[in-house]
Scaffold this active site. Structure first.
Site, short mmCIF file in Angstrom:
data_model
loop_
_atom_site.label_atom_id
_atom_site.label_comp_id
_atom_site.label_asym_id
_atom_site.label_seq_id
_atom_site.Cartn_x
_atom_site.Cartn_y
_atom_site.Cartn_z
N HIS A 27 0.84 -1.21 0.00
CA HIS A 27 0.00 0.00 0.00
C HIS A 27 0.87 1.26 0.00
O HIS A 27 0.61 2.22 -0.72
CB HIS A 27 -0.88 0.06 1.26
N LYS A 52 -16.09 -5.96 4.76
CA LYS A 52 -15.18 -6.98 5.30
C LYS A 52 -15.15 -6.89 6.82
O LYS A 52 -15.21 -5.80 7.37
CB LYS A 52 -13.76 -6.76 4.76
N ARG A 62 -2.13 -5.87 -8.07
CA ARG A 62 -1.02 -6.81 -7.92
C ARG A 62 -0.93 -7.80 -9.07
O ARG A 62 0.11 -7.99 -9.66
CB ARG A 62 -1.18 -7.60 -6.61
N SER A 104 -2.89 -7.85 3.15
CA SER A 104 -3.27 -7.70 4.56
C SER A 104 -3.73 -9.03 5.13
O SER A 104 -3.43 -9.37 6.28
CB SER A 104 -4.38 -6.65 4.70
O1 PNS Z 1 -8.83 -2.39 0.03
P1 PNS Z 1 -10.06 -2.79 -0.73
O2 PNS Z 1 -10.82 -3.81 0.04
O3 PNS Z 1 -9.77 -3.20 -2.14
O4 PNS Z 1 -10.97 -1.47 -0.81
C1 PNS Z 1 -12.26 -1.56 -1.36
C2 PNS Z 1 -12.98 -0.19 -1.24
C3 PNS Z 1 -13.04 0.25 0.19
C4 PNS Z 1 -12.21 0.83 -2.07
C5 PNS Z 1 -14.40 -0.41 -1.82
O5 PNS Z 1 -15.02 -1.48 -1.16
C6 PNS Z 1 -15.26 0.84 -1.71
O6 PNS Z 1 -15.07 1.78 -2.44
N1 PNS Z 1 -16.23 0.83 -0.75
C7 PNS Z 1 -17.10 1.95 -0.49
C8 PNS Z 1 -18.53 1.67 -0.93
C9 PNS Z 1 -18.71 1.96 -2.39
O7 PNS Z 1 -18.52 3.05 -2.87
N2 PNS Z 1 -19.08 0.90 -3.14
C10 PNS Z 1 -19.20 0.96 -4.57
C11 PNS Z 1 -17.80 0.94 -5.19
S1 PNS Z 1 -17.79 0.29 -6.79
#
Ligand code: PNS
Length: 162
Positions: free
Chosen positions: A21, A45, A94, A132
């Site tokens: 990150h 999550k 990745r 993670s």
């Molecule tokens: O580290 P991650 O798990 O890849 O992050 C995912 C994240 C937090 C970026 C994604 O789940 C997110 O944007 N969540 C917020 C809710 C939202 O906007 N959902 C629609 C996104 S397409």
């Protein structure tokens, strides 16, 4: 044309932030005037660290980057991006496995907020295998994760599994 500040948002669950990150955040900080790293309260999550703990670890890990700030967000990412006036969402990718999910999220975010571009940076080779999830597993089973995470995260992980 007047110079406008280029702002990017780096969103994630960051449970916890690791060196992969940090590599993406440092590279985003070279590309943009201002980078806001945001820990999601709603990524769906189950997390080891609370959103406030994740943000505190991000702050400690990004303290050397003067144009990077840390925040938390709930609800839609695009609402946050609009509210702070960012023009880009920067994430790391990745492997090919990440591509499908990232492409789908990028397309949904583009449908919701066409004026913000998603920029996917290829993870540096030395961090491709770091996640993670694996860090938490190795730590829980007694392995040494200190070379995969910033020092404040190594210390925080040790207190969680003590
Ligand atoms: O580290 P991650 O798990 O890849 O992050 C995912 C994240 C937090 C970026 C994604 O789940 C997110 O944007 N969540 C917020 C809710 C939202 O906007 N959902 C629609 C996104 S397409």
């Amino acid at each position: 044309m007047a110079d406008t500040e280029r702002v990017a948002v780096c969103p994630g669950t960051f449970d916890p932030v690791h060196n992969g990150h940090l590599d993406i955040i440092e590279r985003a900080a070279r590309l943009f005037d201002r980078v806001i790293v945001v820990a999601s309260a709603d990524s769906g999550k189950r997390t080891l660290f609370s959103v406030q703990e994740r943000a505190a670890l991000l702050r400690a890990s990004c303290a050397h980057l003067p144009n990077v700030e840390v925040d938390t967000f709930g609800g839609l990412l695009t609402d946050y991006v609009r509210a702070v006036g960012a023009s880009a969402i920067v994430k790391g990718m990745r492997t090919a496995d990440d591509f499908q999910t990232e492409q789908q999220m990028a397309m949904m975010n583009r449908a919701l907020l066409p004026e913000a571009e998603t920029i996917l940076l290829m993870t540096s080779p030395e961090a491709v295998y770091i996640s993670s999830t694996l860090i938490k597993e190795v730590q829980a089973l007694g392995g040494d994760v200190s070379r995969f995470v910033p020092p404040p995260v190594a210390a925080a992980l040790a207190t969680k599994t003590r």
